[in-house]
Design a protein around this motif. Structure first.
Motif, PDB file in Angstrom:
ATOM      1  N   TYR A 118       8.556  -0.448  -9.408  1.00  0.00           N
ATOM      2  CA  TYR A 118       8.078  -1.036  -8.798  1.00  0.00           C
ATOM      3  C   TYR A 118       6.792  -1.897  -9.152  1.00  0.00           C
ATOM      4  O   TYR A 118       5.354  -1.106  -8.711  1.00  0.00           O
ATOM      5  CB  TYR A 118       7.064   0.411  -8.274  1.00  0.00           C
ATOM      6  N   ARG A 119       6.627  -2.760  -9.210  1.00  0.00           N
ATOM      7  CA  ARG A 119       5.410  -3.846  -9.583  1.00  0.00           C
ATOM      8  C   ARG A 119       5.002  -3.835 -10.446  1.00  0.00           C
ATOM      9  O   ARG A 119       4.394  -2.717 -10.966  1.00  0.00           O
ATOM     10  CB  ARG A 119       5.217  -4.243  -7.860  1.00  0.00           C
ATOM     11  N   PRO A 156      -7.353   2.404  -0.829  1.00  0.00           N
ATOM     12  CA  PRO A 156      -8.283   2.523  -1.710  1.00  0.00           C
ATOM     13  C   PRO A 156      -9.512   1.506  -1.557  1.00  0.00           C
ATOM     14  O   PRO A 156     -10.889   1.908  -1.694  1.00  0.00           O
ATOM     15  CB  PRO A 156      -7.458   2.153  -3.195  1.00  0.00           C
ATOM     16  N   THR A 200       0.158  -4.409  -7.746  1.00  0.00           N
ATOM     17  CA  THR A 200      -0.830  -3.124  -7.119  1.00  0.00           C
ATOM     18  C   THR A 200      -1.763  -3.447  -7.110  1.00  0.00           C
ATOM     19  O   THR A 200      -2.632  -3.014  -6.244  1.00  0.00           O
ATOM     20  CB  THR A 200       0.305  -2.316  -7.994  1.00  0.00           C
ATOM     21  N   ILE A 215      -7.964   4.218 -10.087  1.00  0.00           N
ATOM     22  CA  ILE A 215      -6.927   4.659  -8.692  1.00  0.00           C
ATOM     23  C   ILE A 215      -5.529   5.693  -8.732  1.00  0.00           C
ATOM     24  O   ILE A 215      -4.868   5.056  -9.737  1.00  0.00           O
ATOM     25  CB  ILE A 215      -6.241   2.952  -7.945  1.00  0.00           C
ATOM     26  N   VAL A 217      -4.697   8.006   7.089  1.00  0.00           N
ATOM     27  CA  VAL A 217      -4.820   7.851   5.461  1.00  0.00           C
ATOM     28  C   VAL A 217      -5.525   6.285   4.883  1.00  0.00           C
ATOM     29  O   VAL A 217      -5.531   4.893   5.435  1.00  0.00           O
ATOM     30  CB  VAL A 217      -3.618   7.652   4.852  1.00  0.00           C
ATOM     31  N   VAL A 223       6.361   5.616  -1.697  1.00  0.00           N
ATOM     32  CA  VAL A 223       6.840   6.423  -0.924  1.00  0.00           C
ATOM     33  C   VAL A 223       7.706   5.753  -0.373  1.00  0.00           C
ATOM     34  O   VAL A 223       7.730   3.762  -0.253  1.00  0.00           O
ATOM     35  CB  VAL A 223       6.229   6.484  -0.038  1.00  0.00           C
ATOM     36  N   SER A 244      -3.722  -6.032  -4.894  1.00  0.00           N
ATOM     37  CA  SER A 244      -2.805  -5.550  -3.205  1.00  0.00           C
ATOM     38  C   SER A 244      -3.925  -4.319  -2.813  1.00  0.00           C
ATOM     39  O   SER A 244      -4.652  -3.657  -1.672  1.00  0.00           O
ATOM     40  CB  SER A 244      -2.109  -4.817  -2.857  1.00  0.00           C
ATOM     41  N   LEU A 245      -4.595  -2.870  -3.913  1.00  0.00           N
ATOM     42  CA  LEU A 245      -4.946  -1.208  -3.198  1.00  0.00           C
ATOM     43  C   LEU A 245      -6.044  -2.239  -3.706  1.00  0.00           C
ATOM     44  O   LEU A 245      -6.478  -1.491  -2.915  1.00  0.00           O
ATOM     45  CB  LEU A 245      -4.194  -0.751  -4.244  1.00  0.00           C
ATOM     46  N   LEU A 246      -6.472  -3.079  -4.380  1.00  0.00           N
ATOM     47  CA  LEU A 246      -7.940  -3.049  -3.433  1.00  0.00           C
ATOM     48  C   LEU A 246      -8.404  -4.112  -2.864  1.00  0.00           C
ATOM     49  O   LEU A 246      -9.888  -4.466  -1.993  1.00  0.00           O
ATOM     50  CB  LEU A 246      -8.333  -3.821  -5.189  1.00  0.00           C
ATOM     51  N   ASN A 247      -7.392  -4.671  -1.951  1.00  0.00           N
ATOM     52  CA  ASN A 247      -7.987  -5.840  -0.409  1.00  0.00           C
ATOM     53  C   ASN A 247      -9.170  -5.120   0.096  1.00  0.00           C
ATOM     54  O   ASN A 247      -9.242  -3.738   0.222  1.00  0.00           O
ATOM     55  CB  ASN A 247      -6.818  -5.127   0.283  1.00  0.00           C
ATOM     56  N   GLY A 248      -9.816  -5.640   0.110  1.00  0.00           N
ATOM     57  CA  GLY A 248     -11.458  -5.206   0.880  1.00  0.00           C
ATOM     58  C   GLY A 248     -12.245  -5.506   0.389  1.00  0.00           C
ATOM     59  O   GLY A 248     -13.847  -5.164   1.044  1.00  0.00           O
ATOM     60  N   ASN A 301      -7.514   8.367  -4.740  1.00  0.00           N
ATOM     61  CA  ASN A 301      -5.930   8.342  -4.134  1.00  0.00           C
ATOM     62  C   ASN A 301      -5.484   6.205  -3.299  1.00  0.00           C
ATOM     63  O   ASN A 301      -6.351   5.967  -2.420  1.00  0.00           O
ATOM     64  CB  ASN A 301      -5.645   9.729  -3.455  1.00  0.00           C
ATOM     65  N   ALA A 302      -4.366   5.846  -3.391  1.00  0.00           N
ATOM     66  CA  ALA A 302      -3.772   5.354  -3.479  1.00  0.00           C
ATOM     67  C   ALA A 302      -2.931   5.873  -2.376  1.00  0.00           C
ATOM     68  O   ALA A 302      -2.769   7.244  -2.529  1.00  0.00           O
ATOM     69  CB  ALA A 302      -2.539   4.382  -4.081  1.00  0.00           C
ATOM     70  N   PRO A 303      -2.512   5.091  -1.063  1.00  0.00           N
ATOM     71  CA  PRO A 303      -2.240   5.943   0.126  1.00  0.00           C
ATOM     72  C   PRO A 303      -0.665   6.877  -0.091  1.00  0.00           C
ATOM     73  O   PRO A 303      -0.549   7.735   0.471  1.00  0.00           O
ATOM     74  CB  PRO A 303      -1.854   4.227   1.297  1.00  0.00           C
ATOM     75  N   GLY A 304       0.413   5.876  -0.472  1.00  0.00           N
ATOM     76  CA  GLY A 304       1.403   6.317  -1.361  1.00  0.00           C
ATOM     77  C   GLY A 304       1.251   7.332  -1.877  1.00  0.00           C
ATOM     78  O   GLY A 304       2.011   8.575  -1.312  1.00  0.00           O
ATOM     79  N   LEU A 326       0.875  -1.229   0.348  1.00  0.00           N
ATOM     80  CA  LEU A 326      -0.067  -0.056   0.022  1.00  0.00           C
ATOM     81  C   LEU A 326       0.990   1.104   0.033  1.00  0.00           C
ATOM     82  O   LEU A 326       0.383   2.259  -0.033  1.00  0.00           O
ATOM     83  CB  LEU A 326      -1.409  -0.417   1.327  1.00  0.00           C
ATOM     84  N   ASN A 361       3.606   1.781  -1.757  1.00  0.00           N
ATOM     85  CA  ASN A 361       4.121   1.910  -2.828  1.00  0.00           C
ATOM     86  C   ASN A 361       3.696   3.109  -3.207  1.00  0.00           C
ATOM     87  O   ASN A 361       3.381   4.262  -3.276  1.00  0.00           O
ATOM     88  CB  ASN A 361       3.296   1.269  -3.572  1.00  0.00           C
TER      89      ASN A 361
END
Lengths: 405, 405
Positions: free
Chosen positions: B287-288, A382, B293, B358, A379, A301, B296-300, B380-383, A297, A299
């Motif tokens: 960065y993958r 997504p 990405t 995202i 934060v 930074v 993992s970003l969509l987790n949940g 926004n992605a947390p990064g 997550l 990614n």
DNA sequence: AAAGTAAATGAATCAGTAA
DNA sequence: GTTACTGATTCATTTACTT
């Protein structure tokens, strides 16, 4: 267990022993340095001099002693010669000459992890051990290790045969079923040994410089000797070889030119301390706690993952007021305020003014005080943003439907 | 990219080149064997002879060629010499003599896993690469790797000082809190490289014996050269060095005494096949890739990943007006409006009224119309959120200082 | 200049202590 | 008993500086 004071060149012939099963040789490496170290209480300083006029002087020193050592070996005996990159080529030449190229068995790489401040080079992380036998008829105990996780264990258990073009293929019976062929025990031990370096804090440490881990010696001893066999260490230093031999019920003879080393070895044999490496027993995986997908997550930074802290998952490489910024990813089933509390607790002693908490879910809290301190910036992942968005869209949708009717 | 047929001893001087940045030397190892192998379709057999009358004959062969190679190097250039335990000591002697002991930089151990039924010995699982520079002023690109999971990352970020007895200790401020001291980047690359052996089934395989993995060469090339630099392989064999150099935008010269090898190298350069490792590496650098990405970003949120679609990375399982919601993760180097356009184009045929984009980075757009349509919801992605937060905090920090003065 | 000495560095691991 | 977490320690280092 005998420890002799003196130079092995003189001591060995006087002992008149011709049936050594294993000699482990750990001479000076030709580092051109004086090595010193003290016990923790600073009562005793150990040192040895590893400065030489020339490579050939060093070579002569080794050559003389290796010849005596070679004589002392039994016909089924072996030699393990420990060195590093500075003089390994010289040692190899001498060993080939004295033992014969045909008796060169293996070049073992002892690989470890170390700390150092190297900048313009690769970090030195290995030493070399040459394995020679006295004759072709040498004692060797096969050591088997586990299969790698990627190995198709099912297949390697199957019987093989050859097809028309003499190619090796897996066999089938008349019904087309695979045929198994006995059991396999594992993979032979490789010549690269990943054994942790003697830890700076290890109890096993004696204060003697260049001390080797007992585990390394135990592996060597078990490889080429049986219980009751005789092990020789002509440069015994802190006595690790003898401690290892004792722990494995082998006899051992140690020799050293330093009175302090001889005294230390004798003392260690009386009160052996062998550190059980947690790392060796459990492996690196036991340390991993921060979830990798969770950290992805972050990614984009720059961050350093933290593996050993329950409150903090990572530090950002950027700092706030000179202090690295701790980050926590909300855990599954954990409420945001619980997460914030855990983060703050872990970071409290770190003097951090800003912390980042990545929210992944709306979990109702059972926590007495469900507020989140100002120092913790939340934060949203997504996934959470989208979840909230969907809920909102659903509401709009319903109200829209109502309006239409 | 030039490939020459002939012996490097004769070819190199005729080329009159004196500014090679890196030479990778992978000569015969003195195995006393004839090496043969064929392509899978058995149309071409490659072979080279590695049988020698004596060690000194082999040494002379190397010595002559190493001298020519040394001359061809630029002052900032480096040599990587690949060998194995049979002749490493001979090579080391020659290299020390020709390059000077002071220019010996590292003994690299290439460690791999390989199947074998070696019974009365350890399984050979490594080869050696000697790294020499031409002068003290050599080019070197520091490569940093991750910290070991056992590392106490909290602590190594802290400032140190010396106590009364001049012992190095971690510092505290007047309140007893730890004091941080800049940032850390990672651990320098070690001299033991764990790189998989060229897989028997790898597409990368050409049928040439002793073929090395491209990844190994890429690591060497990146370590001591920059893009545009010139790499030499005087025993180029199947041409792995040239393929690696080409993939990293370096120039390269290959030489081999075998017509088949030269032809194979030329062919590989036209149709380079680099298995996995290269993809893996590229992916890591970028960065993958989007799929991971996205995952993992969509987790949940429940979603279905989409492959082979340039615009859409996933569909949410939730629907909006009966249509699944397409999701795209902004690609590296792609502006948000470009991403939105790609997403909308791909989703247009799907009849989707709501799309989710995202955002992972602020990239200035070259796009004619930098607006994002209403149907695209940007999350926004947390990064990215953190990046913006950091920028804001920096501003506050500066304004704070101004206020004080 | 080379060589030798003093100072700074760095991260991995276990020993303790605290919870 | 366990299970965290913190802290201490090195140095077959590396670098900077002085003779």
């Amino acid at each position: 267990m005998k420890v002799h004071f003196g130079d092995c060149l003189n001591v060995l012939p006087s002992l008149r022993i011709g049936s050594i099963d294993l000699t482990y040789v750990d001479p000076p490496f030709c580092t051109q340095r004086q090595h010193r170290l003290s016990t923790r209480d600073r009562t005793i300083e150990y040192s040895f001099d590893d400065r030489w006029k020339s490579l050939s002087e060093y070579g002569d020193f080794l050559s003389e002693r290796l010849r005596v050592i070679h004589l002392a070996l039994a016909p089924t005996g072996s030699l393990f010669f420990h060195c590093d990159k500075t003089a390994s080529h010289i040692a190899k030449f001498l060993l080939d000459e004295i033992f014969g190229t045909a008796n060169f068995r293996a070049e073992i790489i002892w690989h470890y992890k170390r700390w150092s401040n190297s900048a313009r080079n690769l970090l030195p992380a290995h030493q070399t051990i040459f394995f020679y036998s006295k004759t072709d008829n040498y004692k060797f105990n096969t050591v088997l290790t586990d299969y790698s996780p990627t190995t198709n264990v099912d297949q390697i258990l199957q019987r093989r045969t050859r097809d028309q073009s003499n190619k090796s293929v897996y066999d089938r019976d008349d019904n087309g079923n695979v045929v198994y062929n006995g059991t396999k025990k594992g993979v032979p031990l490789s010549d690269v040994w990943d054994i942790p370096f003697l830890n700076p804090k290890a109890k096993e440490r004696t204060g003697y410089p260049t001390q080797k881990p007992v585990f390394l010696l135990q592996r060597i001893i078990e490889l080429v000797t049986d219980p009751g066999d005789l092990v020789l260490d002509p440069f015994c230093g802190s006595g690790t070889t003898l401690v290892a031999a004792q722990s494995l019920m082998r006899e051992a003879i140690g020799i050293d030119t330093s009175k302090e080393a001889v005294a230390l070895t004798k003392k260690r044999l009386k009160q052996p301390v062998i550190t059980e490496s947690f790392l060796l027993k459990k492996g690196l995986k036991a340390y991993r706690n921060a979830d990798e997908t969770a950290l992805s997550l972050l990614n984009g930074v720059p961050y350093v993952p933290v593996h050993r802290n329950n409150g903090v998952d990572a530090f950002l490489k950027s700092t706030y007021k000179g202090v690295p910024i701790p980050v926590r990813v909300q855990k599954h089933g954990e409420s945001l305020s619980e997460a914030a509390a855990a983060l703050r607790k872990a970071a409290s002693s770190k003097n951090a003014h800003r912390m980042i908490l990545i929210a992944i879910d709306d979990i109702p809290t059972l926590f007495p005080d469900p507020t989140i301190p100002d120092s913790v910036v939340v934060v949203n992942a997504p996934g959470l943003s989208i979840k909230r968005l969907l809920a909102q869209m659903e509401l709009e949708d319903q109200s829209g439907c109502h309006a239409e009717t």
